[in-house]
Design an enzyme around this catalytic site. Structure first.
Site, PDB file in Angstrom:
ATOM      1  N   ILE A 124       4.080   3.253  -9.153  1.00  0.00           N
ATOM      2  CA  ILE A 124       3.400   3.045 -10.426  1.00  0.00           C
ATOM      3  C   ILE A 124       4.464   2.849 -11.495  1.00  0.00           C
ATOM      4  O   ILE A 124       5.460   3.586 -11.532  1.00  0.00           O
ATOM      5  CB  ILE A 124       2.447   4.202 -10.782  1.00  0.00           C
ATOM      6  CG1 ILE A 124       1.625   3.852 -12.027  1.00  0.00           C
ATOM      7  CG2 ILE A 124       3.173   5.533 -10.927  1.00  0.00           C
ATOM      8  CD1 ILE A 124       0.428   4.761 -12.244  1.00  0.00           C
ATOM      9  N   THR A 127       7.168   3.625 -17.281  1.00  0.00           N
ATOM     10  CA  THR A 127       8.332   3.768 -18.146  1.00  0.00           C
ATOM     11  C   THR A 127       9.102   2.458 -18.299  1.00  0.00           C
ATOM     12  O   THR A 127       9.327   1.746 -17.323  1.00  0.00           O
ATOM     13  CB  THR A 127       9.276   4.847 -17.590  1.00  0.00           C
ATOM     14  OG1 THR A 127       8.548   6.051 -17.407  1.00  0.00           O
ATOM     15  CG2 THR A 127      10.427   5.101 -18.551  1.00  0.00           C
ATOM     16  N   GLY A 130      13.041   0.795 -23.172  1.00  0.00           N
ATOM     17  CA  GLY A 130      12.984   1.268 -24.557  1.00  0.00           C
ATOM     18  C   GLY A 130      11.803   2.153 -24.859  1.00  0.00           C
ATOM     19  O   GLY A 130      11.571   2.498 -26.024  1.00  0.00           O
ATOM     20  N   PHE A 159      13.223   3.580 -13.987  1.00  0.00           N
ATOM     21  CA  PHE A 159      12.959   4.896 -13.394  1.00  0.00           C
ATOM     22  C   PHE A 159      11.691   4.882 -12.530  1.00  0.00           C
ATOM     23  O   PHE A 159      10.902   5.830 -12.559  1.00  0.00           O
ATOM     24  CB  PHE A 159      12.828   5.982 -14.469  1.00  0.00           C
ATOM     25  CG  PHE A 159      13.999   6.073 -15.411  1.00  0.00           C
ATOM     26  CD1 PHE A 159      15.294   6.102 -14.933  1.00  0.00           C
ATOM     27  CD2 PHE A 159      13.796   6.114 -16.780  1.00  0.00           C
ATOM     28  CE1 PHE A 159      16.372   6.175 -15.796  1.00  0.00           C
ATOM     29  CE2 PHE A 159      14.865   6.192 -17.659  1.00  0.00           C
ATOM     30  CZ  PHE A 159      16.161   6.223 -17.166  1.00  0.00           C
ATOM     31  N   THR A 161       9.798   5.366  -9.287  1.00  0.00           N
ATOM     32  CA  THR A 161       9.876   6.012  -7.985  1.00  0.00           C
ATOM     33  C   THR A 161       9.275   5.102  -6.916  1.00  0.00           C
ATOM     34  O   THR A 161       8.158   4.615  -7.068  1.00  0.00           O
ATOM     35  CB  THR A 161       9.117   7.347  -8.007  1.00  0.00           C
ATOM     36  OG1 THR A 161       9.716   8.202  -8.975  1.00  0.00           O
ATOM     37  CG2 THR A 161       9.150   8.022  -6.648  1.00  0.00           C
ATOM     38  N   PRO A 246      -4.616  16.612 -14.506  1.00  0.00           N
ATOM     39  CA  PRO A 246      -4.640  17.969 -13.942  1.00  0.00           C
ATOM     40  C   PRO A 246      -4.122  18.025 -12.504  1.00  0.00           C
ATOM     41  O   PRO A 246      -3.331  18.913 -12.161  1.00  0.00           O
ATOM     42  CB  PRO A 246      -6.123  18.349 -14.029  1.00  0.00           C
ATOM     43  CG  PRO A 246      -6.641  17.555 -15.174  1.00  0.00           C
ATOM     44  CD  PRO A 246      -5.923  16.251 -15.086  1.00  0.00           C
ATOM     45  N   GLU A 248      -2.081  15.851 -11.036  1.00  0.00           N
ATOM     46  CA  GLU A 248      -0.650  15.555 -11.040  1.00  0.00           C
ATOM     47  C   GLU A 248       0.162  16.789 -11.442  1.00  0.00           C
ATOM     48  O   GLU A 248       1.213  17.083 -10.857  1.00  0.00           O
ATOM     49  CB  GLU A 248      -0.357  14.388 -11.983  1.00  0.00           C
ATOM     50  CG  GLU A 248      -0.931  13.068 -11.498  1.00  0.00           C
ATOM     51  CD  GLU A 248      -0.701  11.922 -12.470  1.00  0.00           C
ATOM     52  OE1 GLU A 248       0.056  12.110 -13.442  1.00  0.00           O
ATOM     53  OE2 GLU A 248      -1.283  10.843 -12.259  1.00  0.00           O
ATOM     54  N   ARG A 249      -0.316  17.522 -12.433  1.00  0.00           N
ATOM     55  CA  ARG A 249       0.384  18.739 -12.855  1.00  0.00           C
ATOM     56  C   ARG A 249       0.331  19.796 -11.762  1.00  0.00           C
ATOM     57  O   ARG A 249       1.309  20.530 -11.536  1.00  0.00           O
ATOM     58  CB  ARG A 249      -0.237  19.266 -14.151  1.00  0.00           C
ATOM     59  CG  ARG A 249       0.073  18.391 -15.355  1.00  0.00           C
ATOM     60  CD  ARG A 249      -0.819  18.707 -16.534  1.00  0.00           C
ATOM     61  NE  ARG A 249      -0.426  17.955 -17.732  1.00  0.00           N
ATOM     62  CZ  ARG A 249      -1.163  17.819 -18.812  1.00  0.00           C
ATOM     63  NH1 ARG A 249      -2.372  18.390 -18.866  1.00  0.00           N
ATOM     64  NH2 ARG A 249      -0.731  17.124 -19.845  1.00  0.00           N
TER      65      ARG A 249
END
Length: 329
Positions: A124, A127, A130, A159, A161, A246, A248-249
């Site tokens: 995904i 980011t 800038g 960045f 993954t 939630p 993902e955390r």
């Protein structure tokens, strides 16, 4: 602490994963670290064992399990063995839910079986060089063609993954200008086939850790993306991005608690073996103090992570409780 959150089926899965990691991950770890990635065939082996599709409905080739308990077992065993499964947990726990929750039936049948088997690996891309956590400032753009058949995608991401090995990348991009009153509007998610003309992988980035989890820069130069690859509603990417927060955390909390537990165990074993002044390091009072403090923090982290795990299974995990678990762990 007894793992009362896990049942016999979870523990049987644990034994299978432990044996698999011992035989098929540990012997190759140093080679994978040097290569900055695990081999693609390793993901297919995870797929064969059902690890990539534990929570995926049976009609798409998955195990149809609910909750994150099996994922937590995998995280604990990876940490315990001190090995890696590359980007598999990100693929399964973070990205695949976007397809399960927001893809159309046609899209699910087109993509999900391959994600379960390991033939299609996901990334995904949010980011940008800038733009860090301010996703509303995304500059990557996609313009709908005049005939309405495809988008033309341009921009760059960093960045990312799984960026060097992915087959499909979920790209968050701007498809319309943001209204002044809501900068989050106008962003969409396009599922990009990495074989598309104009897609390119830039540098494979060096990191201070997670060396076998490939992380890369991506670029898009007039990439044509069929309209059939729009995920969710156009302009409503933030709805998708926040819906899975939630979980993902929770995933991050569980992995962090597992890593901390393993780190303390590795440290304890080292102090029991290391000799200084004719005594083991573990026999010194300060060593005992420090290890006791660490063990206490790990116990607290696991309790928070397991409580979040149980709440998630009951459908009661709130964003704030998941954030607390992530923060502490």
């Amino acid at each position: 602490m007894p793992r009362t959150v896990f049942n016999e089926e979870h523990e049987a899965f644990r034994e299978m994963v432990r044996d698999f990691l011992t035989k098929e991950a540990a012997p190759h770890l140093q080679d994978w670290l040097a290569a900055k990635a695990v081999p693609r065939d390793f993901y297919r082996r995870l797929g064969e064992l059902g690890i990539l599709g534990i929570e995926v409905p049976e009609e798409y080739g998955g195990g149809a399990q609910s909750g994150h308990h099996f994922g937590a077992v995998l995280a604990e065993e990876v940490a315990r063995a001190g090995v890696t499964v590359g980007t598999a947990m990100t693929h399964t726990n973070i990205i695949l839910p976007y397809l399960l929750h927001f893809a159309t039936e046609e899209q699910k049948r087109r993509w999900v079986p391959g994600c379960v088997s390991g033939d299609l690996m996901l990334a995904i891309a949010m980011t940008e060089p800038g733009t860090g956590s301010d996703l509303a400032g995304i500059q990557t753009s996609a313009k709908l063609s005049e005939d309405g058949t495809h988008y033309v995608l341009n921009g760059a991401k960093t960045f990312i993954t799984g960026g060097t090995q992915c087959d499909l990348v979920l790209v968050v991009c701007r498809t319309s200008p943001a209204p002044a009153e809501n900068r989050r509007k106008g962003l969409s998610i396009l599922v990009v086939d990495t074989a598309s003309a104009g897609f390119a992988v830039g540098r494979s980035l060096h990191k201070i850790g997670l060396h076998a989890s490939d992380t890369a820069e991506l670029s898009f130069s007039d990439v044509k993306v069929p309209v059939e690859n729009l995920l969710g509603e156009e302009g409503e990417a933030f709805t998708c991005l926040t819906a899975n927060l939630p979980r993902e955390r929770l995933v991050i909390a569980v992995q962090a608690a597992a890593a901390a537990d393993a780190a303390v165990r590795f440290a304890r074993e080292y102090t029991q073996d290391r000799q200084v002044f004719g005594k083991t390091v573990s026999s010194f009072q300060n060593t005992k103090f420090v290890l006791a403090e660490c063990a206490t923090e790990v116990e607290a982290a696991r309790l928070l992570a397991y409580e979040a795990l149980e709440r998630d299974a009951r459908g009661e995990l709130t964003a704030d409780y998941a954030a607390m678990a992530k923060l502490f762990c």
